[in-house]
Enzyme design. Sequence first.
Site, PDB file in Angstrom:
ATOM      1  N   ASN A  57      -5.285 -11.365  -4.841  1.00  0.00           N
ATOM      2  CA  ASN A  57      -4.904 -12.059  -6.078  1.00  0.00           C
ATOM      3  C   ASN A  57      -4.132 -13.352  -5.884  1.00  0.00           C
ATOM      4  O   ASN A  57      -3.867 -14.059  -6.848  1.00  0.00           O
ATOM      5  CB  ASN A  57      -4.084 -11.129  -6.973  1.00  0.00           C
ATOM      6  CG  ASN A  57      -4.962 -10.124  -7.697  1.00  0.00           C
ATOM      7  OD1 ASN A  57      -6.176 -10.154  -7.562  1.00  0.00           O
ATOM      8  ND2 ASN A  57      -4.365  -9.233  -8.469  1.00  0.00           N
ATOM      9  N   GLU A 123     -12.390 -14.942  -8.300  1.00  0.00           N
ATOM     10  CA  GLU A 123     -12.421 -14.034  -9.443  1.00  0.00           C
ATOM     11  C   GLU A 123     -11.889 -14.792 -10.654  1.00  0.00           C
ATOM     12  O   GLU A 123     -12.453 -14.765 -11.736  1.00  0.00           O
ATOM     13  CB  GLU A 123     -11.561 -12.800  -9.149  1.00  0.00           C
ATOM     14  CG  GLU A 123     -11.524 -11.782 -10.289  1.00  0.00           C
ATOM     15  CD  GLU A 123     -10.602 -10.613 -10.000  1.00  0.00           C
ATOM     16  OE1 GLU A 123     -11.070  -9.599  -9.484  1.00  0.00           O
ATOM     17  OE2 GLU A 123      -9.385 -10.727 -10.278  1.00  0.00           O
ATOM     18  N   TRP A 212      -1.022   3.906 -12.694  1.00  0.00           N
ATOM     19  CA  TRP A 212      -1.604   2.694 -12.099  1.00  0.00           C
ATOM     20  C   TRP A 212      -0.945   2.441 -10.739  1.00  0.00           C
ATOM     21  O   TRP A 212      -1.602   2.471  -9.711  1.00  0.00           O
ATOM     22  CB  TRP A 212      -1.426   1.486 -13.028  1.00  0.00           C
ATOM     23  CG  TRP A 212      -1.762   0.210 -12.308  1.00  0.00           C
ATOM     24  CD1 TRP A 212      -3.003  -0.234 -11.946  1.00  0.00           C
ATOM     25  CD2 TRP A 212      -0.842  -0.753 -11.814  1.00  0.00           C
ATOM     26  NE1 TRP A 212      -2.908  -1.415 -11.245  1.00  0.00           N
ATOM     27  CE2 TRP A 212      -1.608  -1.758 -11.150  1.00  0.00           C
ATOM     28  CE3 TRP A 212       0.554  -0.889 -11.848  1.00  0.00           C
ATOM     29  CZ2 TRP A 212      -1.012  -2.867 -10.538  1.00  0.00           C
ATOM     30  CZ3 TRP A 212       1.134  -1.992 -11.244  1.00  0.00           C
ATOM     31  CH2 TRP A 212       0.355  -2.974 -10.596  1.00  0.00           C
ATOM     32  N   ARG A 243      -4.656  -1.190 -18.989  1.00  0.00           N
ATOM     33  CA  ARG A 243      -5.605  -0.607 -18.055  1.00  0.00           C
ATOM     34  C   ARG A 243      -6.630   0.233 -18.804  1.00  0.00           C
ATOM     35  O   ARG A 243      -6.372   0.669 -19.919  1.00  0.00           O
ATOM     36  CB  ARG A 243      -4.880   0.275 -17.021  1.00  0.00           C
ATOM     37  CG  ARG A 243      -4.037  -0.495 -16.007  1.00  0.00           C
ATOM     38  CD  ARG A 243      -4.925  -1.304 -15.085  1.00  0.00           C
ATOM     39  NE  ARG A 243      -4.214  -2.129 -14.113  1.00  0.00           N
ATOM     40  CZ  ARG A 243      -4.030  -3.462 -14.224  1.00  0.00           C
ATOM     41  NH1 ARG A 243      -4.436  -4.096 -15.292  1.00  0.00           N
ATOM     42  NH2 ARG A 243      -3.450  -4.144 -13.251  1.00  0.00           N
ATOM     43  N   ASP A 333     -15.598  -2.814  -8.250  1.00  0.00           N
ATOM     44  CA  ASP A 333     -14.213  -3.070  -8.620  1.00  0.00           C
ATOM     45  C   ASP A 333     -13.417  -1.756  -8.661  1.00  0.00           C
ATOM     46  O   ASP A 333     -12.286  -1.695  -8.192  1.00  0.00           O
ATOM     47  CB  ASP A 333     -14.180  -3.754  -9.990  1.00  0.00           C
ATOM     48  CG  ASP A 333     -12.808  -4.281 -10.327  1.00  0.00           C
ATOM     49  OD1 ASP A 333     -12.265  -5.039  -9.503  1.00  0.00           O
ATOM     50  OD2 ASP A 333     -12.274  -3.925 -11.391  1.00  0.00           O
ATOM     51  N   HIS A 370       3.841  -7.962  -8.661  1.00  0.00           N
ATOM     52  CA  HIS A 370       2.723  -8.167  -9.589  1.00  0.00           C
ATOM     53  C   HIS A 370       3.169  -9.134 -10.694  1.00  0.00           C
ATOM     54  O   HIS A 370       3.928 -10.059 -10.399  1.00  0.00           O
ATOM     55  CB  HIS A 370       2.312  -6.794 -10.151  1.00  0.00           C
ATOM     56  CG  HIS A 370       0.860  -6.681 -10.465  1.00  0.00           C
ATOM     57  ND1 HIS A 370       0.349  -6.954 -11.700  1.00  0.00           N
ATOM     58  CD2 HIS A 370      -0.197  -6.308  -9.698  1.00  0.00           C
ATOM     59  CE1 HIS A 370      -0.962  -6.754 -11.696  1.00  0.00           C
ATOM     60  NE2 HIS A 370      -1.331  -6.356 -10.496  1.00  0.00           N
ATOM     61  N   SER A 428      -1.004  -8.620  -3.016  1.00  0.00           N
ATOM     62  CA  SER A 428      -1.127  -8.115  -1.643  1.00  0.00           C
ATOM     63  C   SER A 428      -0.907  -9.216  -0.605  1.00  0.00           C
ATOM     64  O   SER A 428      -0.133  -9.055   0.339  1.00  0.00           O
ATOM     65  CB  SER A 428      -2.494  -7.474  -1.445  1.00  0.00           C
ATOM     66  OG  SER A 428      -3.529  -8.407  -1.690  1.00  0.00           O
TER      67      SER A 428
HETATM   68  C1  LIG Z   1      -4.230  -0.110  -8.447  1.00  0.00           C
HETATM   69  C2  LIG Z   1      -3.681  -1.368  -7.857  1.00  0.00           C
HETATM   70  C3  LIG Z   1      -4.436  -2.520  -7.898  1.00  0.00           C
HETATM   71  C4  LIG Z   1      -3.956  -3.682  -7.331  1.00  0.00           C
HETATM   72  N1  LIG Z   1      -4.791  -4.748  -7.310  1.00  0.00           N
HETATM   73  C5  LIG Z   1      -4.501  -5.816  -6.566  1.00  0.00           C
HETATM   74  C6  LIG Z   1      -5.483  -6.825  -6.327  1.00  0.00           C
HETATM   75  O1  LIG Z   1      -6.623  -6.738  -6.811  1.00  0.00           O
HETATM   76  N2  LIG Z   1      -5.154  -7.859  -5.528  1.00  0.00           N
HETATM   77  C7  LIG Z   1      -3.915  -7.969  -4.960  1.00  0.00           C
HETATM   78  O2  LIG Z   1      -3.694  -8.943  -4.208  1.00  0.00           O
HETATM   79  N3  LIG Z   1      -2.943  -7.036  -5.165  1.00  0.00           N
HETATM   80  C8  LIG Z   1      -3.216  -5.955  -5.943  1.00  0.00           C
HETATM   81  N4  LIG Z   1      -2.267  -4.954  -6.115  1.00  0.00           N
HETATM   82  C9  LIG Z   1      -0.851  -5.217  -5.707  1.00  0.00           C
HETATM   83  C10 LIG Z   1      -0.507  -4.944  -4.244  1.00  0.00           C
HETATM   84  O3  LIG Z   1      -1.035  -3.726  -3.854  1.00  0.00           O
HETATM   85  C11 LIG Z   1       1.025  -4.955  -4.062  1.00  0.00           C
HETATM   86  O4  LIG Z   1       1.510  -6.168  -4.560  1.00  0.00           O
HETATM   87  C12 LIG Z   1       1.499  -4.836  -2.601  1.00  0.00           C
HETATM   88  O5  LIG Z   1       0.932  -3.714  -1.989  1.00  0.00           O
HETATM   89  C13 LIG Z   1       3.031  -4.747  -2.509  1.00  0.00           C
HETATM   90  O6  LIG Z   1       3.401  -4.663  -1.158  1.00  0.00           O
HETATM   91  P1  LIG Z   1       4.759  -3.949  -0.660  1.00  0.00           P
HETATM   92  O7  LIG Z   1       4.781  -4.055   0.800  1.00  0.00           O
HETATM   93  O8  LIG Z   1       5.900  -4.448  -1.427  1.00  0.00           O
HETATM   94  O9  LIG Z   1       4.592  -2.396  -1.100  1.00  0.00           O
HETATM   95  P2  LIG Z   1       3.565  -1.304  -0.569  1.00  0.00           P
HETATM   96  O10 LIG Z   1       2.331  -1.931  -0.054  1.00  0.00           O
HETATM   97  O11 LIG Z   1       3.429  -0.318  -1.661  1.00  0.00           O
HETATM   98  O12 LIG Z   1       4.311  -0.618   0.662  1.00  0.00           O
HETATM   99  C14 LIG Z   1       5.463   0.174   0.558  1.00  0.00           C
HETATM  100  C15 LIG Z   1       5.554   1.068   1.790  1.00  0.00           C
HETATM  101  O13 LIG Z   1       6.843   1.678   1.880  1.00  0.00           O
HETATM  102  C16 LIG Z   1       6.704   3.033   2.240  1.00  0.00           C
HETATM  103  N5  LIG Z   1       7.907   3.732   1.754  1.00  0.00           N
HETATM  104  C17 LIG Z   1       8.313   3.866   0.482  1.00  0.00           C
HETATM  105  N6  LIG Z   1       9.471   4.516   0.415  1.00  0.00           N
HETATM  106  C18 LIG Z   1       9.827   4.806   1.685  1.00  0.00           C
HETATM  107  C19 LIG Z   1      10.938   5.479   2.263  1.00  0.00           C
HETATM  108  N7  LIG Z   1      11.917   5.975   1.513  1.00  0.00           N
HETATM  109  N8  LIG Z   1      10.992   5.613   3.602  1.00  0.00           N
HETATM  110  C20 LIG Z   1       9.977   5.108   4.384  1.00  0.00           C
HETATM  111  N9  LIG Z   1       8.911   4.468   3.882  1.00  0.00           N
HETATM  112  C21 LIG Z   1       8.837   4.313   2.554  1.00  0.00           C
HETATM  113  C22 LIG Z   1       5.408   3.450   1.583  1.00  0.00           C
HETATM  114  O14 LIG Z   1       4.875   4.618   2.163  1.00  0.00           O
HETATM  115  C23 LIG Z   1       4.546   2.212   1.778  1.00  0.00           C
HETATM  116  O15 LIG Z   1       3.870   2.245   3.009  1.00  0.00           O
HETATM  117  C24 LIG Z   1      -2.684  -3.737  -6.715  1.00  0.00           C
HETATM  118  C25 LIG Z   1      -1.909  -2.581  -6.697  1.00  0.00           C
HETATM  119  C26 LIG Z   1      -2.395  -1.401  -7.252  1.00  0.00           C
HETATM  120  C27 LIG Z   1      -1.578  -0.158  -7.188  1.00  0.00           C
END
Ligand SMILES: Cc1cc2nc3c(=O)[nH]c(=O)nc-3n(C[C@H](O)[C@H](O)[C@H](O)COP(=O)(O)OP(=O)(O)OC[C@H]3O[C@@H](n4cnc5c(N)ncnc54)[C@H](O)[C@@H]3O)c2cc1C
Lengths: 621, 148
Positions: A57, A123, A212, A243, A333, A370, A428
């Site tokens: 995204n 997209e 979600w 959604r 998708d 997000h 992501s």
């Molecule tokens: C359904 C859905 C659709 C999406 N669509 C898109 C899209 O089309 N394009 C896009 O770019 N983005 C999309 N996103 C958004 C994207 O997934 C997130 O922005 C991104 O993953 C956030 O990254 P993060 O590292 O902050 O969290 P995350 O990737 O969620 O990682 C968090 C990590 O921390 C770990 N963790 C949590 N608590 C603990 C703890 N207490 N101890 C040890 N480990 C822990 C978890 O296991 C996980 O591995 C979507 C998300 C969802 C759910």
Amino acid sequence: MRSRTINCDILIIGGGMSGCGAAWEARRWLPSSKIIIVDKANIDRSGAVAMGLSAINTYLGLKNGENTVEEYVKYVKNDLMGVVREDLVYDIGRHVDGTVHMFEEWGLPIWHDKNQPERYVREGRWQVMINGESYKSIVAEAARSAADEVYNRVAITHILRDGDGKGCGAVGFNVRDGTFYVFIAKAVVVAAGGASQIYRPRSTGEGMGRTWYPPWASGSAYGLLIDAGAVMTMMEARFTVPRYKDGYGPVGAWQLLLKARQTNAENKDCFGLHKDEIKRDFNGMGGYADAIPTPTNLRVYAVLSEMKLGHGPIYMHTEEVLTEKNEEVGWEDFLDMTISQALVWAAQNIDPTKMPSEILPSEPYVMGSHATENGAWASGPEDISKDHNPRGENDRGKLYFWGYNRMSTIDGVFLCGDACGATAHKFSSGSFTEGRIAGKSAARYIQDTGGSKGSVDKSTIEDLHDLIYSPINRYEKFRDTVTGGDVYSSLLFWKQGIVRLQKIMDEYAAGWGSFYETNEGLLNTGYRLILYLADDFEKYSAAKSYHELLRIWELYHRILTAESVMQHMMFRKESRWPGYYLRSDYPKLDDQNWKVYVNSRYNKHEKRWEVWKVPVLEIVG
Amino acid sequence: MPTFVYTSRCVGCGDCVDICPNDLMHFNPKNRKPYNIEPEGCWECLNCVKVCNRSAIEVRGYADFVPMGAAIDVLRDEKRNMVFWRIKYRNGKIKEFSFPIRTKPWGSIKRPKAADPAQLRSEFLSDEPDIIGIKDLKVPSAPREVSK
Ligand SMILES: Cc1cc2nc3c(=O)[nH]c(=O)nc-3n(C[C@H](O)[C@H](O)[C@H](O)COP(=O)(O)OP(=O)(O)OC[C@H]3O[C@@H](n4cnc5c(N)ncnc54)[C@H](O)[C@@H]3O)c2cc1C
Ligand code: SF4
Ligand code: SF4
């Protein structure tokens, strides 16, 4: 209890998108240091991308002149109604393309435009299409190649601070065998993701996990940072996503790529029907209602207004855009990112080329990557943020810069992804990019200062050990006092606690059950109830297994997150994101007084919150 | 659509236990085969289904809000780097799709090389600006405060 102590240079808490980015980049700048990832799951399939994604995204396309970084900042700023850290957003925008190019190099299938092969298929203006079933596994392979060790299935409960207050590690336990883990590090990166299941989900019973944002998004990033005393920001801006009903299928590709119409039951466009009223109350000085694209929350607000008037359900008209020729795009998708939506279609005999599907705004989520910006307050990049400090301030909670990019207000604790606040629309690719920024910054901090020496009192560790296992010991003590079942006068199991939390948040802090509205009285009453829950957690929390111990500590992080959300909602006396929530006692946007960040700090020893305003400084006109 | 495991097909290898992001697949001590200990925590990510090479795990719609009788089968092949889907409607209609999952072999990412240490204190991330495809790193065109 078996226990292990592990020393390292950089400890990364959470191996999701941002944590993997931190490991990769930290390795590049510290070729021979010890870098460790610890995750409560298995990083091959963990976090919000565990199921895969069908789009990236955030991609600007700087090399082809598709967008400028300034345009990206303006888009993010408008979507969040004028309040984002432009320095941090700018920083994501200028680095993110490199991340996406790297993903493609690693083998992520990104669609190329047939007519202009040097470009990706868009997209929408900022998104590119991928076949992302294995997105997380590919990114995890890179992180595993970069890290010295990955500790899967170890849940972190608390961050450690040394005698000087610097972040110096964390403690937790293996969710399978119960081993107690102490990590001692020179610097810590918090990448533990956002929060679902804080508000009552629309899903019920057996299907409660169908939300979600994934049910394992436990708000740990916030809980860990709040508990450690870091300054938080914008926790009130928790958000709601429209959604597909019951399956929670995302709408992005349908809105942007396929250009499907979304209407009320009378086949009318919701935003068009409410535009005048939205302009009157929420345009502010930024002209937010006129912005293109319309801010997410204003679109949600129009939908909610129609539902309230009894004009639901809201339909996505897939049947107008999907044909037998192109239907694969629609199915892809969902199959690559929200499989349950495909099952809901099959179970309800919905042929998307022939009939529309229902859309519904979700329960609120707390997250920072997000279309919203919850998280901790971070220092910005030196070349942008250094000159942006309000004069005369020396409290980091009011500054934009204190030396290291993405460092929290705690020395040596770095932030990325959902953990880092006031920086929306990272998604992501932006989360991985922010991980890279934090990883490099942590490397620089260690090179410059040596980082923490890791001097933690033995008694601090022992106390934490006893605290972490207290729910198990409490259960053991009382287990045989009743004939059976889960009802005890003095034990609170995770399931009971989380349902209570969700009920409070739904009814008092603007969940879907109260049509996303609240006011001072509701918030004050709800807050009292949250404090009882927090107190009950201390006195009665119980776990029968290490799996339940995981759940109970996830609950702890969720309760702290919820407390901070309520504190922030009580403080902000206006309605800035009406589709996310409306303060019915202050039902309008008020740029004069509230175009500010709301920041807070929790003192866990005194159980006291401090909440204050910080002015928004704009760097892009 | 929470998961369940067919006793007859499962060999107890534990791959599904190893992968579930929510720690849901646990061995049943009675038959040493895993089952979903907490269906209400299942996200239906199907990672356990994809990893089971015995096709022993299936999913069924949430009985409390999804009509029964539909099914989704998935086969993920890391050699051909494709994922194959088969969707069965409640009314018996079948839909099949296949999508690529990766363009490179698994295990092809090497431990990253050191970045140029002279750049540690600059704003460049590793391999920048080349990897972005531009000549230099962007800075705000007018780094100034435009309000307050
Ligand atoms: C359904 C859905 C659709 C999406 N669509 C898109 C899209 O089309 N394009 C896009 O770019 N983005 C999309 N996103 C958004 C994207 O997934 C997130 O922005 C991104 O993953 C956030 O990254 P993060 O590292 O902050 O969290 P995350 O990737 O969620 O990682 C968090 C990590 O921390 C770990 N963790 C949590 N608590 C603990 C703890 N207490 N101890 C040890 N480990 C822990 C978890 O296991 C996980 O591995 C979507 C998300 C969802 C759910
Ligand atoms: S992966 Fe399949 S065969 Fe292996 S334990 Fe799980 S269900 Fe049984
Ligand atoms: S579908 Fe996903 S969440 Fe559910 S049991 Fe399987 S791996 Fe776990």
